[in-house]
Structures are given as C-alpha cells and as structure tokens.
Design a protein around this motif. Structure first.
Motif, PDB file in Angstrom:
ATOM      1  N   GLN A  19      46.092  51.131  36.603  1.00 51.81           N
ATOM      2  CA  GLN A  19      47.248  50.944  35.719  1.00 51.81           C
ATOM      3  C   GLN A  19      48.507  50.446  36.407  1.00 51.81           C
ATOM      4  OE1 GLN A  19      48.159  54.085  32.961  1.00 51.81           O
ATOM      5  NE2 GLN A  19      46.070  54.831  32.929  1.00 51.81           N
ATOM      6  N   ILE A  20      48.714  50.799  37.679  1.00 48.30           N
ATOM      7  CA  ILE A  20      50.020  50.566  38.284  1.00 48.30           C
ATOM      8  C   ILE A  20      50.049  49.323  39.171  1.00 48.30           C
ATOM      9  CG2 ILE A  20      51.843  51.549  39.707  1.00 48.30           C
ATOM     10  CD1 ILE A  20      50.720  54.308  38.939  1.00 48.30           C
ATOM     11  N   SER A  21      49.121  49.254  40.101  1.00 48.68           N
ATOM     12  CA  SER A  21      49.171  48.191  41.099  1.00 48.68           C
ATOM     13  C   SER A  21      49.248  46.806  40.459  1.00 48.68           C
ATOM     14  CB  SER A  21      47.928  48.265  41.991  1.00 48.68           C
ATOM     15  OG  SER A  21      47.780  47.063  42.709  1.00 48.68           O
ATOM     16  N   PRO A  22      50.212  45.989  40.907  1.00 44.78           N
ATOM     17  CA  PRO A  22      50.305  44.641  40.341  1.00 44.78           C
ATOM     18  C   PRO A  22      49.076  43.795  40.679  1.00 44.78           C
ATOM     19  CG  PRO A  22      51.869  44.931  42.159  1.00 44.78           C
ATOM     20  CD  PRO A  22      51.248  46.270  41.904  1.00 44.78           C
ATOM     21  N   LYS A  23      48.435  44.139  41.807  1.00 46.84           N
ATOM     22  CA  LYS A  23      47.247  43.374  42.198  1.00 46.84           C
ATOM     23  C   LYS A  23      45.969  44.097  41.793  1.00 46.84           C
ATOM     24  CE  LYS A  23      49.091  41.087  46.309  1.00 46.84           C
ATOM     25  NZ  LYS A  23      49.050  41.186  47.766  1.00 46.84           N
ATOM     26  N   ARG A  24      46.047  44.915  40.741  1.00 48.30           N
ATOM     27  CA  ARG A  24      44.893  45.757  40.402  1.00 48.30           C
ATOM     28  C   ARG A  24      43.693  44.890  40.007  1.00 48.30           C
ATOM     29  NH1 ARG A  24      48.692  46.870  36.318  1.00 48.30           N
ATOM     30  NH2 ARG A  24      48.244  45.798  34.364  1.00 48.30           N
ATOM     31  N   PRO A  25      42.526  45.362  40.418  1.00 50.70           N
ATOM     32  CA  PRO A  25      41.325  44.659  39.983  1.00 50.70           C
ATOM     33  C   PRO A  25      41.179  44.874  38.480  1.00 50.70           C
ATOM     34  CG  PRO A  25      40.748  46.714  41.071  1.00 50.70           C
ATOM     35  CD  PRO A  25      42.241  46.579  41.171  1.00 50.70           C
ATOM     36  N   VAL A  26      40.989  43.838  37.743  1.00 51.32           N
ATOM     37  CA  VAL A  26      40.863  43.995  36.298  1.00 51.32           C
ATOM     38  C   VAL A  26      39.432  44.452  35.980  1.00 51.32           C
ATOM     39  CG1 VAL A  26      41.007  42.866  34.066  1.00 51.32           C
ATOM     40  CG2 VAL A  26      42.567  42.210  35.903  1.00 51.32           C
ATOM     41  N   LEU A  27      39.351  45.656  35.423  1.00 47.32           N
ATOM     42  CA  LEU A  27      38.046  46.172  35.036  1.00 47.32           C
ATOM     43  C   LEU A  27      37.729  45.655  33.644  1.00 47.32           C
ATOM     44  CD1 LEU A  27      37.898  49.958  36.058  1.00 47.32           C
ATOM     45  CD2 LEU A  27      36.924  48.006  37.236  1.00 47.32           C
TER      46      LEU A  27
END
Lengths: 254, 123
Positions: free
Chosen positions: B48-56
């Motif tokens: 939810q937070i990280s701007p570079k989050r892996p999109v699940l």
C-alpha cells in the motif's frame, strides 16, 4: 484392517486431517450459531469454545500438553494451530488493514502495550502477595505470568525461580489467554471494541497473541490486524521489563 | 500468479521475525520483540505505501487473501491445541492472577480508547 488403514492414512496426511476436521467443526459451529442463537453469537466464537473444550478432553485423555494434538491421528491440528501458521495468517490479515487507522491510533497503541504489561504484572504480583508469597523472585515470576505465558517462564528463568513457580506462572498466562478468547465476544459491546483504534488498544492491553487472535476472530474479523499488530509487541516488552525494572521495584518493596 | 502473493507474504513474515529477533537481541531479551507486527508493517509497506510497490494483480493478491481468510480456521485449530487442562487444574493463584489481569485490562480498553483521536474528528 479397515480401521487400521483409515488411521494410517489420517496419520500420514496429518495436515489434511486437520483441514477436514476444522472445516467440519467450523461448519457445525456456524450451524449452531444460526439455528440456536439466531446469529447473536458469532459462529467462530462457538468454534473456538468447542476447540478449547476438545483441547481439555484431549489433554485429559492423553495427559499431554497439546490438547487435541496429542492424539496421534490429530497431530495435524498441532501443525495447523501452531505458531507458524498462526503468525502467517495474522500477517496476511494486515493486507486489508487501513494504514490511516494504524497511524491514527499508533501512539495510543504503543502506550497501551506499556500500560498493559505494567497492569497485568501488578495484578499478578498482588495476587501472589495475597496468597502469602514474600520472595521478590516468586512475586515477579507470577506477575510476569499474568502478562503472558511466555513472559512468565522467561522472567522466572532469568531470575532463577524454581520450576514449580514457573509452572504456576505459565498456568496464569494460559488462564489469561483462554479467558481472553472466550470472554472477548461477550464483553465487546460493553468495552466499545468496535473500531480499529479500540482494537489496537485492546491488543496492546491484553497482549496474549493467541488470546487476542481468538478473541477478535470471535468478535469481528475486520479488527484482527489492528489488535494483532500491538499485541505482538507485548511479550517482547514484557520480557524486557519484568525481569529488570519491575523486579527491581518489587525487590525494593519486599 | 498466486505464488507471488504467497511468496511476498512469506518473505515479509521471515524478514519480520528476523528483525524481531535482532531487536530482542539488541535489548538483551530472550524473545522475539514484535516480529509479527514488523512483518505486518512490511506487508502494508509493500502493498500500500511504497511508491515502487510491486503491483499485485488480482490473482497474485488472492495468494495473500486466501491466508487471511484461513485465519479463523487456524485460530480454531490453535484453540484445540491449548493446554486447557494445565490452566484449569493449576490452582487458585494462577487462575486468579490470570482472570483478574484480564478483567482489569478489559476495563481499561474504553478508558484508553477515549484518549485516542476519533475518526469523526477528521473532517
């Protein structure tokens, strides 16, 4: 031959046995909740209560310490209900949590852990004194046991308490965690346990991971991540404070 | 793929438990300090937070939500393996210590909850 072969299949595939059995137990409990309590009592509350009752019977039957899981063909219950799967599922519940809510009640959540550990220790210690214990090591070990059943033995062995008092401290912690599982859904309305922030405070005050996990599951599964988040810090904080600061305070009084 | 979600979950849990153990060590405590809580924060960070989050994708996400849904059955199994006999047959000191601690803690929940900021104050 028939029975033996069934038993050996159940034993060799213990985790599958546990899945099937828990599914039956949960289904039965939801049926009871629906039919007999008209939905007033949550199905999972009934399932947890039946689970605890079966654990009692299993313990009586085998003389072991793992409830139902000490019966050979039910050993899979011990795997499914063990710390690894429990923690895995608890972490997974965070997936649906709202970061905003966690931030909002964050400080109170942390404060509630400290208050909760101190309160439980104080009460456990007071009960010990009321029952005639005067040795600061024994008083502190029992006080720590009233925090959780891990804080008790950790504190006891750090202070060199003897094994009988450590066993008592574990029993105090077990009583706490079982009571939290059973009583939470019954008192939830009265203590306003209906919102993420009260759930975080509840988790911090109770501290027993199993108790909080069971109590919130039986009350409102949506609150689980908030309560579990703070509760998981409790045992560590307890292990930190009980054998050091709290023992020091007890020793200066007795 | 489903395994991406399950793998992320497992990775967060292992990293959290490791961090909790290190934290315990640093504090000189023989216990895991908040390992599961740290793991939950890691999962939130990565989803939810990280701007570079892996999109699940929805299928990968179902690898996490499945285990979240397994929570109640796992807790039921956990209840069935508790040492209830030891708790019931331990004598009054332990039962009273445990029970009174629970009652006092219950009583404090609404008191402390009053001090926490409410959602309605936000607008």
């Amino acid at each position: 031959m028939m029975l033996e072969s069934i038993e050996s299949v159940l034993i060799q595939n213990g985790l599958m046995t546990a899945f099937a059995l828990v599914a039956l137990l949960v289904g039965f409990s939801y049926w009871i909740a629906d039919k007999w309590t008209g939905g007033h009592l949550h199905g999972s509350a009934i399932a947890i209560a039946i689970g605890l009752a079966l654990a009692y019977l299993g313990g009586k039957w085998t003389g072991g310490q793992q409830g139902l899981a000490d019966i050979p063909w039910l050993a899979g219950i011990g795997v499914l209900g063990g710390a690894m799967f429990r923690d895995f599922a608890i972490v997974a519940t965070a997936f649906g949590a709202e970061v905003r809510e966690l931030k909002r009640a964050g400080i109170m959540g942390i404060a509630s852990v400290l208050i909760g550990v101190a309160l439980s220790f104080l009460i456990g210690a007071a009960v010990a004194v009321a029952f005639g214990y005067r040795d600061p090591v024994q008083i502190s070990t029992l006080g720590a046991g009233a925090a959780t059943y891990i804080v008790g033995p950790v504190t006891g062995s750090a202070l060199g308490a003897d094994s009988s008092i450590i066993a008592l401290s574990i029993a105090a912690g077990l009583t706490k965690s079982i009571l939290v599982m059973i009583a939470t859904p019954l008192v939830a309305k009265r203590i306003q346990l209906d919102h993420p922030h009260s759930a975080m405070i509840y988790g911090g005050l109770m501290g027993t991971t199993s108790g909080v996990a069971g109590g919130l599951a039986a009350t409102d599964p949506k609150l689980v991540p908030y309560g579990a988040m703070t509760a998981t810090f409790y045992t560590g904080v307890g292990c930190l404070l009980a054998p050091s600061l709290f023992y020091w305070i007890v020793r200066s009084v007795f | 793929m489903v395994i991406y979600g399950v793998g992320l979950l497992a990775g967060c849990m292992l990293a959290g438990l490791w961090a909790g153990r290190l934290l315990g060590h640093a504090l000189g405590v023989e216990a895991n300090v908040g390992g599961v809580g740290i793991a939950m924060l890691l999962l939130l960070f990565f989803t939810q937070i990280s701007p570079k989050r892996p999109v699940l994708g929805p299928i990968s996400a179902s690898g996490v939500s499945f285990w979240s849904a397994m929570y109640i059955p796992i807790v039921v199994a956990m209840a069935a393996k508790q040492n209830v006999v030891a708790a019931v047959s331990s004598g009054w000191v332990a039962i009273l210590a445990g029970t009174l601690a629970v009652l006092a803690s219950f009583a404090l929940v609404p008191v402390l909850a009053k001090w926490a900021p409410k959602a309605e104050d936000d607008a």
